[in-house]
Design a protein around this motif. Structure first.
Motif, PDB file in Angstrom:
ATOM      1  N   ARG A   1       0.832  -1.203   0.000  1.00 48.25           N
ATOM      2  CA  ARG A   1       0.000   0.000   0.000  1.00 48.25           C
ATOM      3  C   ARG A   1       0.868   1.253   0.000  1.00 48.25           C
ATOM      4  N   ARG A   2       0.312   2.334  -0.531  1.00 44.49           N
ATOM      5  CA  ARG A   2       1.073   3.564  -0.693  1.00 44.49           C
ATOM      6  C   ARG A   2       1.476   4.175   0.649  1.00 44.49           C
ATOM      7  N   GLU A   3       0.663   3.955   1.696  1.00 41.96           N
ATOM      8  CA  GLU A   3       0.978   4.553   2.989  1.00 41.96           C
ATOM      9  C   GLU A   3       2.036   3.784   3.757  1.00 41.96           C
ATOM     10  N   GLU A   4       2.460   2.640   3.248  1.00 36.32           N
ATOM     11  CA  GLU A   4       3.480   1.840   3.922  1.00 36.32           C
ATOM     12  C   GLU A   4       4.869   2.203   3.400  1.00 36.32           C
ATOM     13  N   ARG A   5       5.814   2.255   4.313  1.00 39.71           N
ATOM     14  CA  ARG A   5       7.209   2.476   3.918  1.00 39.71           C
ATOM     15  C   ARG A   5       7.744   1.210   3.242  1.00 39.71           C
ATOM     16  N   ILE A   6       8.615   1.395   2.263  1.00 44.19           N
ATOM     17  CA  ILE A   6       9.241   0.256   1.595  1.00 44.19           C
ATOM     18  C   ILE A   6      10.712   0.561   1.373  1.00 44.19           C
ATOM     19  N   PHE A   7      11.548  -0.437   1.634  1.00 44.34           N
ATOM     20  CA  PHE A   7      12.985  -0.326   1.412  1.00 44.34           C
ATOM     21  C   PHE A   7      13.439  -1.575   0.664  1.00 44.34           C
ATOM     22  N   ILE A   8      13.874  -1.379  -0.563  1.00 47.49           N
ATOM     23  CA  ILE A   8      14.374  -2.482  -1.389  1.00 47.49           C
ATOM     24  C   ILE A   8      15.884  -2.380  -1.428  1.00 47.49           C
ATOM     25  N   GLY A   9      16.561  -3.454  -1.116  1.00 50.73           N
ATOM     26  CA  GLY A   9      18.018  -3.441  -1.118  1.00 50.73           C
ATOM     27  C   GLY A   9      18.582  -4.763  -1.565  1.00 50.73           C
ATOM     28  N   GLY A  10      19.821  -4.716  -2.049  1.00 47.27           N
ATOM     29  CA  GLY A  10      20.486  -5.950  -2.427  1.00 47.27           C
ATOM     30  C   GLY A  10      21.357  -5.797  -3.653  1.00 47.27           C
ATOM     31  N   ASP A  11      21.821  -6.939  -4.126  1.00 45.33           N
ATOM     32  CA  ASP A  11      22.663  -7.006  -5.320  1.00 45.33           C
ATOM     33  C   ASP A  11      21.743  -7.076  -6.528  1.00 45.33           C
ATOM     34  N   LEU A  12      21.561  -5.937  -7.213  1.00 45.33           N
ATOM     35  CA  LEU A  12      20.644  -5.875  -8.345  1.00 45.33           C
ATOM     36  C   LEU A  12      21.361  -6.054  -9.680  1.00 45.33           C
ATOM     37  N   ASN A  13      22.669  -6.298  -9.647  1.00 44.66           N
ATOM     38  CA  ASN A  13      23.444  -6.672 -10.835  1.00 44.66           C
ATOM     39  C   ASN A  13      23.162  -5.771 -12.037  1.00 44.66           C
ATOM     40  N   GLY A  14      23.179  -4.474 -11.816  1.00 42.22           N
ATOM     41  CA  GLY A  14      23.006  -3.525 -12.905  1.00 42.22           C
ATOM     42  C   GLY A  14      23.822  -2.279 -12.627  1.00 42.22           C
ATOM     43  N   HIS A  15      24.226  -1.582 -13.681  1.00 42.84           N
ATOM     44  CA  HIS A  15      25.018  -0.366 -13.547  1.00 42.84           C
ATOM     45  C   HIS A  15      24.168   0.816 -14.010  1.00 42.84           C
ATOM     46  N   ILE A  16      23.778   1.686 -13.079  1.00 45.53           N
ATOM     47  CA  ILE A  16      22.949   2.838 -13.449  1.00 45.53           C
ATOM     48  C   ILE A  16      23.785   3.960 -14.055  1.00 45.53           C
ATOM     49  N   GLY A  17      25.096   3.906 -13.865  1.00 45.39           N
ATOM     50  CA  GLY A  17      25.978   4.898 -14.462  1.00 45.39           C
ATOM     51  C   GLY A  17      26.032   6.206 -13.702  1.00 45.39           C
ATOM     52  N   LYS A  18      26.995   7.014 -14.080  1.00 42.13           N
ATOM     53  CA  LYS A  18      27.184   8.300 -13.417  1.00 42.13           C
ATOM     54  C   LYS A  18      26.211   9.348 -13.914  1.00 42.13           C
ATOM     55  N   ASP A  19      25.870   9.314 -15.199  1.00 39.65           N
ATOM     56  CA  ASP A  19      24.965  10.304 -15.775  1.00 39.65           C
ATOM     57  C   ASP A  19      23.522   9.951 -15.455  1.00 39.65           C
ATOM     58  N   ASN A  20      22.720  10.988 -15.241  1.00 37.12           N
ATOM     59  CA  ASN A  20      21.308  10.762 -14.917  1.00 37.12           C
ATOM     60  C   ASN A  20      20.379  11.236 -16.027  1.00 37.12           C
ATOM     61  N   ASP A  21      20.881  11.324 -17.238  1.00 38.10           N
ATOM     62  CA  ASP A  21      20.077  11.820 -18.344  1.00 38.10           C
ATOM     63  C   ASP A  21      18.811  10.979 -18.512  1.00 38.10           C
ATOM     64  N   GLY A  22      17.672  11.671 -18.488  1.00 37.10           N
ATOM     65  CA  GLY A  22      16.389  11.001 -18.666  1.00 37.10           C
ATOM     66  C   GLY A  22      15.787  10.475 -17.379  1.00 37.10           C
ATOM     67  N   TYR A  23      16.559  10.462 -16.303  1.00 36.29           N
ATOM     68  CA  TYR A  23      16.052   9.905 -15.034  1.00 36.29           C
ATOM     69  C   TYR A  23      16.377  10.834 -13.863  1.00 36.29           C
ATOM     70  N   GLN A  24      16.258  12.133 -14.085  1.00 37.48           N
ATOM     71  CA  GLN A  24      16.641  13.087 -13.052  1.00 37.48           C
ATOM     72  C   GLN A  24      15.783  12.965 -11.791  1.00 37.48           C
ATOM     73  N   SER A  25      14.558  12.478 -11.920  1.00 34.18           N
ATOM     74  CA  SER A  25      13.663  12.409 -10.768  1.00 34.18           C
ATOM     75  C   SER A  25      14.063  11.339  -9.769  1.00 34.18           C
ATOM     76  N   ILE A  26      14.723  10.270 -10.238  1.00 33.76           N
ATOM     77  CA  ILE A  26      15.070   9.176  -9.326  1.00 33.76           C
ATOM     78  C   ILE A  26      16.582   8.924  -9.253  1.00 33.76           C
ATOM     79  N   HIS A  27      17.347   9.617 -10.078  1.00 32.59           N
ATOM     80  CA  HIS A  27      18.803   9.471 -10.120  1.00 32.59           C
ATOM     81  C   HIS A  27      19.402  10.873 -10.085  1.00 32.59           C
ATOM     82  N   TRP A  28      20.129  11.199  -9.025  1.00 38.28           N
ATOM     83  CA  TRP A  28      20.641  12.563  -8.842  1.00 38.28           C
ATOM     84  C   TRP A  28      22.104  12.713  -9.273  1.00 38.28           C
ATOM     85  N   GLY A  29      22.578  11.805 -10.094  1.00 39.06           N
ATOM     86  CA  GLY A  29      23.890  11.984 -10.705  1.00 39.06           C
ATOM     87  C   GLY A  29      25.070  11.568  -9.869  1.00 39.06           C
TER      88      GLY A  29
END
Length: 373
Positions: free
Chosen positions: A105-133
């Motif tokens: 539910r939206r009112e519940e806090r959620i924390f997802i963590g772990g080895d997600l085996n992906g590289h989001i990179g240093k640049d945040n182009d196109g994803y400024q809302s969730i990636h702050w560079g």
């Protein structure tokens, strides 16, 4: 020791679904297939009693739900398939994780963590809302899928929200290869509660992975009982006419005890002063609500407080990160100066009050001796 309360574990490679207690922590883990995969949690004994549900979806996803006061918090531990595995296994993992998050539910806090085996990179182009560079390296296809998942569920990637040196961003090292593949995600609406997130260098965990620690503030309300409250006498009211009234009442009560022996009178002196002070000066409840006891604030302290408030208002007026750089530094400086001024003023006021109490105590003894004579 970093006082970690809840730790996410990946590649546990233990069979069965079990739990155990080790060094002040409860270990909860999910079944793995042979000598691979497996996830789990280490929960401190302080919070283990707040765990109300543990769900083991498969050997790559596990979740537990805690109740902290009136707030429900869901922790999701993940271990994504690496790039060498087939598309079918990757799709199954993504679909399962998507269903898990959608069920919260939206009112519940959620924390997802772990080895997600992906590289989001240093640049945040196109994803400024969730990636702050504040990422590391170059983005790959798995990192792009992770960013799309975060956008779909309005989740922020904590690793990218705090500017750190590369050594505090790298979560995996193998020879000369350094990458970032471990992440912490949570809802963006709770961003004001994020305090810090970084890799702890030199921490002994496993050979290649480094410990990623997130510092997150939770509004924990006590469930059983209230915090201890110590009523305090309002000694700051002892001025003006209150001084004469206080002195007369103490002497009157002391005179009423003359029939007792000298030792008993000496023992009752403290009780008499406290009793008169309660009735004459009043007592603070000790609760956090209500106005602060600021009788000791000097003109300098008030100016520092006003300066801090003004710098904070200037910071709120900034529209973007670039404009916030100088106002933010100014606010931090004003905050430090206000805190320092308050501490110095409080210490000075305490010393003066203690000296005054000692002088008044001496006067009471002298008055009493003069009366006896």
């Amino acid at each position: 020791m970093h006082r970690v309360q809840i730790a996410y574990l990946q590649e546990t490679r233990w069979k069965g679904n079990r739990w155990g207690e080790y060094n002040g922590y409860k270990l909860l883990y999910s079944e793995s297939e042979g000598a691979k995969n497996g996830v789990g949690f280490l929960v401190s004994l302080k919070y283990h009693r707040n765990v109300i549900e543990v769900t083991r979806y498969n050997d790559r996803i596990m979740a537990l739900i805690l109740v902290l006061g009136e707030e429900v918090v869901m922790m999701v531990c993940t271990y994504a398939p690496n790039v060498r595995l087939g598309d079918l296994e990757k799709r199954e993992f993504q679909d399962c994780l998507d269903l898990v998050v959608r069920a919260i539910r939206r009112e519940e806090r959620i924390f997802i963590g772990g080895d997600l085996n992906g590289h989001i990179g240093k640049d945040n182009d196109g994803y400024q809302s969730i990636h702050w560079g504040s990422g590391f390296g170059e983005r790959n296809e798995s990192g792009r899928n992770l960013l799309e998942f975060a956008v779909a569920h309005d989740l922020g990637i904590l690793n990218s929200f705090f500017r750190k040196r590369d050594m505090h961003l790298i979560t995996f090292s193998s020879g000369v290869q350094n990458t970032q593949m471990d992440y912490l995600l949570t809802r963006q609406v709770n961003g004001r509660w994020w305090k810090d997130c970084k890799v702890i260098t030199g921490e002994t965990t496993v050979i290649q992975h480094h410990l990623l620690v997130g510092d997150i503030l939770l509004r924990e309300k006590l469930v059983k009982g209230d915090r201890s409250i110590r009523p305090r006498i309002r000694w700051g009211n002892l001025k003006g006419d209150k001084v004469i009234e206080f002195k007369d009442k103490v002497i009157a009560k002391t005179v009423a005890q003359l029939s007792r022996d000298a030792n008993r009178i000496s023992e009752d002196m403290v009780t008499t002063i406290i009793h008169v002070a309660n009735g004459t000066l009043g007592v603070a409840t000790g609760k956090s609500s209500g106005p602060k006891d600021t009788w000791w604030w000097s003109e300098e302290v008030q100016n520092k407080i006003r300066g801090k408030h003004q710098s904070f208002r200037d910071l709120l007026r900034c529209a973007n990160d670039e404009e916030q750089v100088r106002p933010k530094d100014k606010y931090k400086k004003a905050k430090r100066e206000a805190k320092r001024a308050m501490t110095e003023a409080k210490n000075t006021a305490d010393k003066l009050m203690n000296a005054w109490k000692q002088r008044r105590r001496t006067c009471y003894v002298q008055d009493y001796q003069s009366y006896r004579e």
